[in-house]
Design an enzyme around this catalytic site. Structure first.
Site, PDB file in Angstrom:
ATOM      1  N   ASP A  39      -1.612   2.672   3.183  1.00 39.94           N
ATOM      2  CA  ASP A  39      -2.891   2.296   3.800  1.00 39.94           C
ATOM      3  C   ASP A  39      -2.664   1.451   5.060  1.00 39.94           C
ATOM      4  O   ASP A  39      -3.317   0.432   5.259  1.00 39.94           O
ATOM      5  CB  ASP A  39      -3.749   1.525   2.782  1.00 39.94           C
ATOM      6  CG  ASP A  39      -5.205   1.387   3.232  1.00 39.94           C
ATOM      7  OD1 ASP A  39      -5.638   2.209   4.069  1.00 39.94           O
ATOM      8  OD2 ASP A  39      -5.890   0.463   2.755  1.00 39.94           O
ATOM      9  N   LYS A  59      -3.215   0.393   8.663  1.00 40.10           N
ATOM     10  CA  LYS A  59      -4.296   0.503   9.641  1.00 40.10           C
ATOM     11  C   LYS A  59      -4.463  -0.859  10.313  1.00 40.10           C
ATOM     12  O   LYS A  59      -3.914  -1.872   9.827  1.00 40.10           O
ATOM     13  CB  LYS A  59      -5.599   0.935   8.966  1.00 40.10           C
ATOM     14  CG  LYS A  59      -6.044   0.038   7.821  1.00 40.10           C
ATOM     15  CD  LYS A  59      -7.236   0.647   7.094  1.00 40.10           C
ATOM     16  CE  LYS A  59      -7.659  -0.213   5.903  1.00 40.10           C
ATOM     17  NZ  LYS A  59      -8.770   0.409   5.139  1.00 40.10           N
ATOM     18  N   ASN A  80      -5.159  -3.970   8.321  1.00 48.70           N
ATOM     19  CA  ASN A  80      -4.112  -4.455   7.419  1.00 48.70           C
ATOM     20  C   ASN A  80      -2.901  -5.007   8.156  1.00 48.70           C
ATOM     21  O   ASN A  80      -1.855  -5.243   7.557  1.00 48.70           O
ATOM     22  CB  ASN A  80      -3.676  -3.346   6.456  1.00 48.70           C
ATOM     23  CG  ASN A  80      -4.715  -3.087   5.387  1.00 48.70           C
ATOM     24  OD1 ASN A  80      -5.546  -3.945   5.097  1.00 48.70           O
ATOM     25  ND2 ASN A  80      -4.682  -1.899   4.792  1.00 48.70           N
ATOM     26  N   ASP A 103      -1.731  -5.896   2.208  1.00 43.41           N
ATOM     27  CA  ASP A 103      -2.264  -4.838   1.328  1.00 43.41           C
ATOM     28  C   ASP A 103      -1.224  -3.844   0.836  1.00 43.41           C
ATOM     29  O   ASP A 103      -1.587  -2.836   0.242  1.00 43.41           O
ATOM     30  CB  ASP A 103      -3.422  -4.081   1.997  1.00 43.41           C
ATOM     31  CG  ASP A 103      -4.761  -4.763   1.717  1.00 43.41           C
ATOM     32  OD1 ASP A 103      -4.744  -5.874   1.148  1.00 43.41           O
ATOM     33  OD2 ASP A 103      -5.802  -4.205   2.053  1.00 43.41           O
ATOM     34  N   THR A 134     -12.075   7.192   3.707  1.00 40.85           N
ATOM     35  CA  THR A 134     -11.940   6.800   5.118  1.00 40.85           C
ATOM     36  C   THR A 134     -10.605   7.355   5.618  1.00 40.85           C
ATOM     37  O   THR A 134      -9.608   6.641   5.673  1.00 40.85           O
ATOM     38  CB  THR A 134     -11.960   5.267   5.263  1.00 40.85           C
ATOM     39  OG1 THR A 134     -10.976   4.708   4.379  1.00 40.85           O
ATOM     40  CG2 THR A 134     -13.315   4.701   4.904  1.00 40.85           C
TER      41      THR A 134
END
Length: 551
Positions: free
Chosen positions: A349, A351, A354, A370, A389
């Site tokens: 994840d 992005k 994060n 995260d 997403t």
């Protein structure tokens, strides 16, 4: 009672007895609430004035009521006689002052300031020693910001149930990033942050002690931490700022609702065991996992807190990053993800939300967060949520078997998307620049460089983006290959990065350390040919790319 008096003394004795009896009875009745000494004094005085002034040689007592008092042979109350306790006047006791109730707490956010429990109705703050809260700690006195504080900088006060801050300063006071204005006031809410002389210089937090907004946290957690304001949120849960009660240290609390990630397998995950693994993860560009709690409904992960906010906010404020700053950040991201992969963790994840920044300066340490949820939550449940997403998800996530089987290459794709956004200021896969769905754009690798956004970006930077955004995971650049790319062959940038990552060590270790601390080794000359080829293509702005790296 004593014997009756003889005839020779009858007149005097009767007079004395009646008078004494009446006088004592009246006096006692009138002065029921007075003390023994007062009653004795009045009775004796009145009796002597109403009878002849001659001594009485024998004891006599009239028929005074024994229910009201007891008499001695002298006809008066002796020093050993007592009056029933109920008839004594109560001695007024000193009423204890009620303990002042703390209605608010001023929590320091930087070193050199102390915590204040507010019990009075108002407090003034500043450099002057006449303030209730004086800025006189040696750390503060030695700070270059000390002279920016006013002698009376601000005051807080209560008006019934509302708490206000009034700005008294010359250089300004901010509450939750909003300037108050000299002579003006604004209400303080629970967890309001107060900045002095500079909106970024956050010094205090106000905690409303009249309300308890954390009854649902585990008891052990509440005893150790005080939860304050919300600082972030995502598909996996929200993040709040918390203060460690004993040390006033700031931490970030991530709350994950278990019901959002139901178990789909037959084996229950051992979250505590995974957390113990995560606590051992130690890299300067990864957020530390400091503590962990769980209830039947939620996970509570206590994380290291950094001041600079999210990379997402930085890009949004600046539209896009300067290329040299993007390069500094991206090198650190690669080193952090390389460390995760070497420790068997795939982030999944990555992005801008994060990636956190350690300070508000452009040149700063970055920290990826995260990565812990990929260990705590079941992979299939997590990936199903992330698909909601999909902007940063690799193509194989959509095309692979639903049970997972993703490799480290998914993080390489996400890093390519991250670099694209840092340099271009917009996501490569979006619904505004194409009629295709975001999912279809990703699966086909369809994106474009908008001329106006990319004209100042070097061909080498664009080449690295292309080599990371390759649909086939087997042909996509790996982390180690990306670290060897010519764009990152910048010794000045690397020295700056290592000085941020390891400030107490030399900027470039003389001997190779662990893989997460050593410099990348010079790569083979193999990438040079694709580099020259892609440089020519990059001149065509607005090109559409479904690029595949040459094996």
């Amino acid at each position: 009672m004593s014997d009756e008096p003889g005839p020779s003394k009858q007149t005097h004795s009767q007079t004395h007895s009646q008078t004494h009896s009446q006088t004592h009875s009246q006096t006692h009745s009138q002065t029921h609430s007075q003390t023994h000494s007062q009653t004795h004094s009045q009775t004796h005085s009145q009796t002597q004035s109403q009878t002849q002034s001659q001594p009485s040689s024998s004891s006599s007592s009239g028929p005074a009521s024994s229910s009201q008092s007891s008499s001695s042979g002298s006809g008066t109350l002796s020093s050993v006689d007592t009056v029933p306790i109920t008839e004594l006047s109560s001695i007024p006791e000193e009423t204890e002052e009620p303990e002042p109730k703390c209605w608010g707490r001023i929590v320091p956010l930087i070193r050199g300031f102390n915590m204040l429990n507010c019990v009075e109705n108002q407090y003034s703050f500043g450099r002057d020693s006449r303030n209730e809260y004086c800025f006189n700690d040696p750390i503060v006195l030695g700070s270059p910001r000390y002279r920016t504080y006013s002698k009376r900088h601000f005051r807080i006060f209560r008006d019934e149930s509302v708490v206000y801050l009034e700005d008294l300063s010359g250089n300004g006071t901010w509450v939750d990033d909003t300037e108050v204005g000299k002579g003006k006031r604004c209400p303080l809410n629970n967890n309001s942050v107060v900045s002095l002389a500079d909106p970024k210089h956050k010094v205090f937090m106000f905690v409303d002690m009249t309300e308890d907004d954390q009854p649902n946290f585990p008891k052990e957690f509440r005893e150790k931490y005080h939860v304050t304001r919300k600082i972030g949120s995502g598909v996996c849960g929200e993040v709040k700022l918390a203060i460690e009660r004993e040390t006033c240290k700031k931490v970030a609390l991530k709350t994950i609702n278990k019901n959002d990630f139901p178990s789909v397998g037959t084996v229950t995950r051992n979250a505590e065991r995974e957390i113990e693994i995560l606590k051992k993860i130690d890299h300067p560009c990864l957020i530390r996992t400091e503590d962990f709690y769980q209830t039947q409904d939620s996970y509570y992960i206590v994380l290291e807190y950094v001041e600079g906010g999210e990379l997402f906010s930085r890009i949004k404020a600046q539209k896009r990053l300067k290329e040299r700053i993007a390069k500094l950040y991206f090198f650190q991201m690669l080193k952090a993800v390389q460390y995760l992969h070497e420790n068997g963790i795939i982030h999944r994840d990555l992005k801008p939300e994060n990636v956190l920044l350690a300070s508000h300066e452009d040149e700063c340490l970055i920290k990826i967060t995260d990565f812990n949820q990929s260990k705590i939550l079941e992979e299939s449940s997590l990936m199903k949520t992330l698909c909601g997403t999909p902007t940063f998800l690799a193509p194989e996530v959509f095309t692979a078997d639903a049970t997972g089987g993703y490799t480290q290459a998914v993080d390489c794709w996400s890093l390519g998307v991250l670099l694209f956004i840092c340099l271009g200021g917009y996501p490569p896969f979006n619904s505004e620049t194409s009629s295709m769905s975001v999912r279809d754009q990703i699966i086909s690798g369809h994106y474009c460089f908008i001329r106006s956004q990319w004209e100042s970006v070097s061909a080498q930077a664009k080449d690295l983006v292309k080599k990371l955004l390759v649909v086939d995971p087997n042909k996509r650049l790996s982390i180690s290959e990306a670290l060897q790319h010519p764009w990152l062959n910048d010794e000045e940038m690397k020295q700056r990065a290592f000085s941020l990552m390891y400030p107490t060590q030399p900027s470039e270790p003389s001997q190779p350390g662990p893989s997460h601390a050593g410099l990348p080794q010079p790569g083979p000359s193999r990438p040079e040919e694709p580099q020259r080829r892609s440089k020519r293509k990059a001149e065509e702005e607005g090109e559409t790319s479904a690029s595949k790296r040459r094996p």
